[in-house]
Write an enzyme that holds these catalytic residues in place. Structure first.
Site, PDB file in Angstrom:
ATOM      1  N   LYS A   1      -0.216   5.649  11.028  1.00 38.38           N
ATOM      2  CA  LYS A   1      -0.197   6.434   9.781  1.00 38.38           C
ATOM      3  C   LYS A   1      -1.055   7.678   9.951  1.00 38.38           C
ATOM      4  O   LYS A   1      -2.221   7.592  10.360  1.00 38.38           O
ATOM      5  CB  LYS A   1      -0.778   5.583   8.653  1.00 38.38           C
ATOM      6  CG  LYS A   1       0.224   5.258   7.565  1.00 38.38           C
ATOM      7  CD  LYS A   1      -0.428   4.366   6.551  1.00 38.38           C
ATOM      8  CE  LYS A   1       0.200   4.564   5.210  1.00 38.38           C
ATOM      9  NZ  LYS A   1      -0.481   3.794   4.184  1.00 38.38           N
TER      10      LYS A   1
HETATM   11  C1  E4P Z   1       0.691   2.939   1.274  1.00 41.77           C
HETATM   12  O1  E4P Z   1       1.179   3.335   2.298  1.00 41.77           O
HETATM   13  C2  E4P Z   1      -0.189   3.778   0.441  1.00 41.77           C
HETATM   14  O2  E4P Z   1      -1.370   4.056   1.114  1.00 41.77           O
HETATM   15  C3  E4P Z   1      -0.432   3.090  -0.867  1.00 41.77           C
HETATM   16  O3  E4P Z   1       0.816   2.683  -1.395  1.00 41.77           O
HETATM   17  C4  E4P Z   1      -1.208   3.952  -1.849  1.00 41.77           C
HETATM   18  O4  E4P Z   1      -1.211   3.319  -3.101  1.00 41.77           O
HETATM   19  P1  E4P Z   1      -2.209   3.765  -4.280  1.00 41.77           P
HETATM   20  O5  E4P Z   1      -1.866   5.161  -4.694  1.00 41.77           O
HETATM   21  O6  E4P Z   1      -1.946   2.768  -5.367  1.00 41.77           O
HETATM   22  O7  E4P Z   1      -3.595   3.674  -3.718  1.00 41.77           O
END
Ligand code: E4P
Length: 214
Positions: free
Chosen positions: A82
């Site tokens: 990521k």
């Molecule tokens: C996943 O890849 C993301 O980091 C996550 O869904 C972020 O979610 P949030 O905005 O609820 O922290």
């Protein structure tokens, strides 16, 4: 549509492993586990789910991201590195993609960011629905716009709806043609509960027990 679980909690992954195609994490999610042994967490997840495991780099510069990404990819073949949708993150995406390493471009909040992620060879791009809703805009519109633009140009990067806060986000992202979605437990658990299913089941069981009593 691929369905991922947005957690690093091994007991939750064990509970839902039959229903998910992979797992996504981020530094906030990992920090909730109270352990920073990323390798250990990734290997545990890989034993439960045979699909992409997104793990985010901590570095913010190109060289650091590439080195970290290469090291993360060595942990397990299912690791998807990521990277943030920044200048350095997109450059690192291109470098890692050229080496055959799977990538997930995170913190995507616009169509141009998603286009650049695709042009840099990203495997997934993660537009954040909930965080866009939080600033008074419509996160689902962004999903629909990216899906449309990707279709127009034939980009192969998969749209991974992230920052999902409720079951309606899930429904709307699916209707918009999102290739994948990552669900936190509080949304995934709602998939298995509907009041009419419970009422209907109770009635079936009650009618059946009346018959048996005759
Ligand atoms: C996943 O890849 C993301 O980091 C996550 O869904 C972020 O979610 P949030 O905005 O609820 O922290």
């Amino acid at each position: 549509m691929e369905i991922f679980l947005d957690t690093a909690d091994i007991s939750l992954i064990e509970k839902y492993k039959d229903f998910v195609d992979g797992v996504t994490t981020n530094p906030s999610i990992l920090s909730k586990q109270g352990s920073v042994d990323v390798k250990d967490v990734v290997l545990k997840i890989s034993k439960l789910v045979d699909g992409p495991i997104s793990v985010e780099v901590i570095s913010s510069d190109f060289d650091g991201m590439v080195t970290e990404g290469e090291n993360l990819a060595k942990i397990h073949s299912n690791v998807c590195v990521k990277l943030p949708c920044t200048f350095d993150g997109l450059k690192a995406c291109k470098a890692l993609s050229n080496k055959g390493i799977a990538t997930n471009l995170t913190l995507c909040f616009s169509v141009p960011q998603a286009m650049m992620a695709a042009k840099c060879g990203a495997t997934y791009v993660s537009p954040f629905i909930g965080r866009i809703d939080d600033i008074g805009q419509d996160g689902i519109n962004l999903i629909a716009d990216i899906v449309e633009v990707y279709d127009v140009y034939g980009f192969e990067t998969k749209v991974l709806s992230a920052s999902v806060r409720n079951i309606n986000h899930f429904i709307q992202a699916a209707m918009a043609g999102s290739d994948a979605i990552t669900l936190p437990e509080k949304v995934l658990e709602q998939v298995f509960v509907h009041p009419l299913t419970d009422i209907g089941l109770k009635k079936f069981m009650s009618d059946w027990s009346k018959l048996k009593g005759k």
